[in-house]
Design a protein around this motif. Sequence first.
Motif, PDB file in Angstrom:
ATOM      1  N   LEU A 231      39.966  10.600  34.307  1.00  0.00           N
ATOM      2  CA  LEU A 231      38.580  10.561  33.832  1.00  0.00           C
ATOM      3  C   LEU A 231      37.794  11.752  34.353  1.00  0.00           C
ATOM      4  CD1 LEU A 231      37.918   6.825  34.875  1.00  0.00           C
ATOM      5  CD2 LEU A 231      38.897   7.637  32.707  1.00  0.00           C
ATOM      6  N   SER A 233      33.951  13.159  34.012  1.00  0.00           N
ATOM      7  CA  SER A 233      32.615  12.805  33.519  1.00  0.00           C
ATOM      8  C   SER A 233      31.609  13.776  34.115  1.00  0.00           C
ATOM      9  CB  SER A 233      32.289  11.368  33.924  1.00  0.00           C
ATOM     10  OG  SER A 233      31.004  11.002  33.474  1.00  0.00           O
ATOM     11  N   ARG A 236      33.250  16.488  36.233  1.00  0.00           N
ATOM     12  CA  ARG A 236      33.836  16.154  37.524  1.00  0.00           C
ATOM     13  C   ARG A 236      34.856  15.045  37.413  1.00  0.00           C
ATOM     14  NH1 ARG A 236      30.524  13.347  41.997  1.00  0.00           N
ATOM     15  NH2 ARG A 236      31.193  11.859  40.423  1.00  0.00           N
ATOM     16  N   LEU A 238      36.634  11.743  38.250  1.00  0.00           N
ATOM     17  CA  LEU A 238      36.216  10.500  38.913  1.00  0.00           C
ATOM     18  C   LEU A 238      37.381   9.950  39.728  1.00  0.00           C
ATOM     19  CD1 LEU A 238      34.253   8.642  36.096  1.00  0.00           C
ATOM     20  CD2 LEU A 238      33.484  10.425  37.671  1.00  0.00           C
ATOM     21  N   ARG A 239      37.107   9.676  40.995  1.00  0.00           N
ATOM     22  CA  ARG A 239      38.178   9.179  41.867  1.00  0.00           C
ATOM     23  C   ARG A 239      37.964   7.733  42.292  1.00  0.00           C
ATOM     24  NH1 ARG A 239      41.875  12.457  43.342  1.00  0.00           N
ATOM     25  NH2 ARG A 239      41.641  14.697  43.098  1.00  0.00           N
ATOM     26  N   GLY A 240      36.719   7.303  42.396  1.00  0.00           N
ATOM     27  CA  GLY A 240      36.459   5.957  42.888  1.00  0.00           C
ATOM     28  C   GLY A 240      36.500   5.911  44.398  1.00  0.00           C
ATOM     29  N   ALA A 245      40.623   5.236  40.796  1.00  0.00           N
ATOM     30  CA  ALA A 245      39.985   5.179  39.474  1.00  0.00           C
ATOM     31  C   ALA A 245      40.991   5.544  38.387  1.00  0.00           C
ATOM     32  CB  ALA A 245      38.780   6.123  39.425  1.00  0.00           C
TER      33      ALA A 245
END
Lengths: 399, 399
Positions: A231, A233, A236, A238-240, A245
């Motif tokens: 992902l 968004s 950037r 997204l890692r969570g 993620a």
Amino acid sequence: MISIDRPTADLGDVRVTNRAAVLRHVRRHAPCSRADVAARTGLNKATVSSLVGELIEHGLLRETGLTENRVGRPATMLVLDGARYVGLGLRVGADELVAVAAGLGGDPVLTWRRAFPAATAGPEETVKALAALTRRAVTRVTGAERTVLGLTVAVPGLVDADGDVPAAPALGWRGVPLAAALRRALRDPGFPLTVDSEANLAVLAEQRHGPYAGTADLVHLTGGPVIGAGLISGGRLLRGSRGFAGDIGHLPLAADGPPCACGRRGCLTALLGVDAVIGRLLPDAGPVTDHLPEIERIQALARAGDEPVRTGLTEIGRLLGQAASVLAGLLDPDVVVVGGHLAALAPWLLPAAHAELAARTPVPPGVRLEASTLGSAAGALGGATAALATVEAGRLPAG
Amino acid sequence: MISIDRPTADLGDVRVTNRAAVLRHVRRHAPCSRADVAARTGLNKATVSSLVGELIEHGLLRETGLTENRVGRPATMLVLDGARYVGLGLRVGADELVAVAAGLGGDPVLTWRRAFPAATAGPEETVKALAALTRRAVTRVTGAERTVLGLTVAVPGLVDADGDVPAAPALGWRGVPLAAALRRALRDPGFPLTVDSEANLAVLAEQRHGPYAGTADLVHLTGGPVIGAGLISGGRLLRGSRGFAGDIGHLPLAADGPPCACGRRGCLTALLGVDAVIGRLLPDAGPVTDHLPEIERIQALARAGDEPVRTGLTEIGRLLGQAASVLAGLLDPDVVVVGGHLAALAPWLLPAAHAELAARTPVPPGVRLEASTLGSAAGALGGATAALATVEAGRLPAG
């Protein structure tokens, strides 16, 4: 609770930020002149000249003989210099290892594939094979007068910030400290070594080097035994909170669907994973360890107009559209790119997927859903790209 | 394709970045001394003194009489100063308008609720009502010697970058140019006016002022007629390519579920929206325009141990856990916070939701699922916070 304090800035950061902006501009608009860079980045010409000089000296940019057609003095044009430094990316697939070495521009200077059954071989043998592949790649790269700045390994599964792999169902791995084990096997390789999920690295490759390079809101759905999502968004990744993620494999799509390894029915992976697709379209195939020949059989049958295969692909395409609509609603990306077997079967999956996605997207114009053009090397190319991240961010190589 | 060029930096940016870092530190650790700020931000003491002096002069920080117990000279302690500047937030709910004015610290200096049926009144009347509410709030705030720095309106629906609302099904709105209309109605209010989705502003309020303040990976699920999601990942609000991220209302949860306004069955909103919940638990209620009394009836029945209501809440809780598991897999947040009627019914929903979420989360420890404590003002408080964004980012107010 993770701190979100962003770092403070000092004068050195300004130079780093601006160096990264120059590199980014040249990546996107090469060949381009110093004056172009100044005009488009908002930096003054003296600053650009100084930054460009430094980047040329460190082997990150080079001048070409080209000049622009313009009034006045012809300008020397700049391009990224891939000659001195490369990042190295490895991908652990279910039935192959892939190695890619690439410079800043993303042109692979080396792409190797080696058939390897990581799932049956287990983590220990896989680490040995990865170390051997790395040594050979480093030898090749350094023999060509290039320096390896880093290595990133792509694994189809959950990877935490330390490079441990708590779970990679596509490989049957649980709790594998991959980064540490590979570092040990390589005995201080002399460059940073990291591990990331295949989905994260594949979407990074798409965002830098594919036809969607520069897209700020982009999702990559990996094919393979387990479906994962990378992902991006707002530009950037997204890692969570734990780095997990993109774990979309158990998205519930059909309560009465086929059983999933998780114990429930109708999860995305149980419907669209490569084993599920082969099992559905080639009921005679039995358990498959080498997926490629079976996917080629499906392609041949689809091309020949085989009715059950065509119908099956349409139904699978509809489910793909449904999954894409969840991603579209939640993240509002410009493009969802599908990889692996989903890309290989795209000519037959995407028409139904597009129809389903359009029916489920409330406000036009919606997201695009496309097949990746990067092939099974996407994760490894993303790894090579990730290995150059500090240089891309404006830090100069030590060498 | 949207450009992801980040801006270049200059020396002024360094000061802005560091000013924002000081404000952020004081927000999180107040009361604190200049020495604390220097130690924790990595800035040198002279820089901190200069920045703090400027922030005090501009009414963004103030000194308290407090001193720290420490060896040596007692230190003057700093806190955020909410006395001079406020942001204004309005929320358009299905059956009420809410106005909140709040300073940098998030303490509301004004919270007004006004019963207003935006859905039946339509956009034109709603704009008039919002303008009247804004004028009264500005009069009150300026009468108290405070300056309004901006206004942000929270709308339950899709909002684009211009503040247009292409669709807000909870209000029955389509294609409403809300920001432009409200600006016209206010005739140059003298401060910036923006519109954002309620879900985005509610998650911003949680991230700044709720018990989860500072959480870098946070999701807020709004209650109300349509379920929406506000997403913060890596400390940043996710907007998507058109600003429509978080549109989770049509997540398919049950193929045989109740019909949804979108034409399909068993979407999240058709199962968990406030009308769906009331319709299921209070079959005698009929169509409801004022939801609060019905939710209170459900609470009373649940407290009294009413068996069908309890069973229904457990089943709804299970579906909530299923939706949370999709968010948990995809975004790996620390916390999913539920608002509106989902928060009001949390004591009976969350036990089943937690069980379902745990069963569906592959790698422990997973995400937490909690009820919001901010109430129905969350969106408006988030609006007030958003209206102060430029100050939070380190820009000084013009006044």
